[in-house]
Design an enzyme around this catalytic site. Structure first.
Site, short mmCIF file in Angstrom:
data_model
loop_
_atom_site.label_atom_id
_atom_site.label_comp_id
_atom_site.label_asym_id
_atom_site.label_seq_id
_atom_site.Cartn_x
_atom_site.Cartn_y
_atom_site.Cartn_z
CD GLU A 106 51.52 15.38 26.14
OE1 GLU A 106 52.46 14.66 26.52
OE2 GLU A 106 50.95 15.22 25.06
CB CYS A 133 42.69 19.76 22.30
SG CYS A 133 42.46 18.12 22.96
CB CYS A 177 42.69 8.86 31.72
SG CYS A 177 40.92 8.50 31.61
CB CYS A 230 40.44 3.56 26.27
SG CYS A 230 38.97 4.29 27.04
CB CYS A 273 43.48 6.09 24.92
SG CYS A 273 43.78 7.70 25.68
CB CYS A 327 42.27 12.09 19.47
SG CYS A 327 41.25 13.48 19.14
N1 SAH Z 1 38.32 10.85 28.27
C1 SAH Z 1 37.47 11.55 27.39
C2 SAH Z 1 38.12 12.77 26.75
C3 SAH Z 1 39.58 12.65 26.38
S1 SAH Z 1 39.93 11.49 25.09
C4 SAH Z 1 36.92 10.63 26.32
O1 SAH Z 1 37.39 9.50 26.21
O2 SAH Z 1 36.00 11.04 25.62
C5 SAH Z 1 39.37 12.42 23.66
C6 SAH Z 1 39.04 11.57 22.46
O3 SAH Z 1 40.24 11.00 21.90
C7 SAH Z 1 38.13 10.41 22.78
O4 SAH Z 1 37.09 10.31 21.85
C8 SAH Z 1 39.07 9.26 22.68
O5 SAH Z 1 38.40 8.05 22.49
C9 SAH Z 1 39.95 9.67 21.53
N2 SAH Z 1 41.15 8.87 21.40
C10 SAH Z 1 41.84 8.29 22.37
N3 SAH Z 1 42.89 7.60 21.88
C11 SAH Z 1 42.86 7.75 20.54
C12 SAH Z 1 43.69 7.29 19.49
N4 SAH Z 1 44.76 6.55 19.74
N5 SAH Z 1 43.37 7.64 18.24
C13 SAH Z 1 42.30 8.43 17.99
N6 SAH Z 1 41.48 8.91 18.95
C14 SAH Z 1 41.75 8.56 20.23
FE1 SF4 Z 2 40.67 8.11 29.34
FE2 SF4 Z 2 41.84 7.93 26.97
FE3 SF4 Z 2 39.70 6.42 27.50
FE4 SF4 Z 2 39.43 9.12 27.20
S1 SF4 Z 2 40.07 7.63 25.64
S2 SF4 Z 2 38.53 7.79 28.80
S3 SF4 Z 2 41.41 9.80 28.06
S4 SF4 Z 2 41.70 6.30 28.54
#
Ligand code: SAH
Ligand code: SF4
Length: 378
Positions: free
Chosen positions: A100, A119, A126, A130, A133, A352
């Protein structure tokens, strides 16, 4: 007997080195400028096939089409919201993986020019995992190639050419699916291709790589891409909590990650962003703000506070606005530059952490039936 293996896709034109293309033309008795013409034509984001590169003779267009892939992005579906200020595309790749990307417009007002942020994804899925996410919840698919990364930007340039005049400020952020620094070689190559004035030509200062904290690759980035912005997804200010929220912390804990951030800032003189997703009752206590102020104070960084976008697989919700403001006040009193970010595109899961590319075409069709959403075939 037929060969049961699927044919290897042709090399993708957006990552073919200009030298290799010069050699390809030379082998056909053609001058070197043809290669630059092709690279510029593909990167401009107006043509949608080699056939449309009309400054080339027809026979060369046909030969290019037989040797190279014009785009690595297959069928794409767009969902839009916020009066189409935010749109999300689900793209299908050659092997059926789905990724996406998100296109966000910020209309200019007063002295500020309109700008657009795209973006993009660096991996399908991934591996960091996390728990808040959506991409992390879905697990790892595969790395993307440099062309698959660049082609997301070119795809939007083509699809929204009417809204991107040459003066338009275009930013590209690696904040879609995936951990860019787990896929550092193709990601760095894609940054160079996006930045190359003979190609996509986006200024390095308008490119941002976001990482959960892959320390060795952060140091490489400081060496190899010192003009590009670095964002660190911190989300907690002590290791016990960050081990849970950003599991890669067990390998590279906060001290190591911020050490790499400080080296990046010292070396590049660029301000590092610390991203902090505000999760109600989890990481938003005043004590955590004080710890964060200590960590962020005194070096070239600023903190972005982002309310969590809820995802189906986690029970958490975003910190209410007042809680975020209180947290921000503590940081500011601690001498830390702090911005409270808005989230875009919640209702289309384009914000995000809401990128997961699980939607089937049928599901996309159903969602599009909601009055707030429109779907456009790309
Ligand atoms: N993996 C990288 C880049 C992709 S995620 C990283 O983690 O930085 C991009 C951003 O979206 C990151 O700061 C991540 O923590 C944030 N993000 C992920 N899940 C989210 C959520 N449910 N609500 C708000 N931000 C989120
Ligand atoms: Fe991966 Fe999502 Fe964590 Fe970014 S926030 S490192 S995309 S699991």
């Amino acid at each position: 007997m037929t060969d049961p293996r699927p044919a290897e896709p042709l090399p993708a034109i957006s990552e073919v080195a200009t030298d290799a293309l010069v050699a390809w033309f030379a082998a056909r008795g053609e001058p070197a400028y043809r290669a630059r013409q092709v690279v510029a034509g593909v990167s401009a984001g107006r043509a949608s096939s080699f056939d449309e590169l009309t400054d080339l003779p027809l026979r060369l267009r046909a030969a290019l089409g037989a040797a190279y892939r014009f785009s690595t992005i297959g069928d794409s579906h767009v969902i839009g919201t916020d009066q189409s200020l935010t749109e999300k595309a689900v793209h299908e790749l050659a092997d059926g993986q789905r990724i996406e990307s998100v296109f966000m417009r910020y209309p200019g007002h007063g002295a500020s020019a309109p700008r657009t942020t795209i973006c993009i994804s660096s991996q399908a899925g991934c591996a960091v995992g996390c728990p808040f996410c959506a991409t992390g919840q879905g697990g790892f698919g595969r790395h993307l190639s440099a062309a698959e990364i660049v082609d997301q930007v070119l795809w939007w340039r083509r699809a929204r050419a009417d809204r991107l005049d040459p003066e338009h400020h275009l930013n590209v952020v690696f904040m879609g699916m995936g951990e860019p620094l787990h896929n550092a070689d193709p990601v760095f190559e894609s940054v160079r291709l996006l930045n190359d004035p003979g190609r996509v030509g986006i200024g390095a200062r308008h490119l941002t790589v976001s990482t959960s904290g892959v320390v060795p690759a952060m140091d490489r980035m400081a060496d190899e891409l010192p003009q590009v912005n670095l964002a660190i997804s911190l989300h907690a200010a002590h290791d016990e909590l960050r081990d849970e929220l950003v599991p890669i912390n067990r390998k590279w804990p906060i001290e190591a990650v911020l050490g790499a951030g400080q080296r990046f800032a010292a070396r590049t003189r660029r301000r590092v962003s610390l991203e902090y997703v505000m999760i109600d009752g989890i990481n938003d206590a005043p004590l955590e703000a004080e710890r964060l102020a200590d960590l962020a104070h005194g070096w070239l960084c600023h903190v972005n506070l982002i309310p969590l976008n809820p995802t189906p697989a986690a029970p958490w919700r975003g910190t209410p606005r007042e809680g975020i403001e209180r947290f921000a006040d503590i940081l500011r009193r601690g001498g830390v530059a702090t911005t409270v970010r808005d989230t875009r595109g919640r209702s289309i899961e384009a914000a995000c952490g809401q990128l997961h590319a699980q939607l089937t075409k049928r599901a996309l069709g159903t969602r599009a039936a909601s009055p707030e959403l429109v779907m456009v075939e790309g």
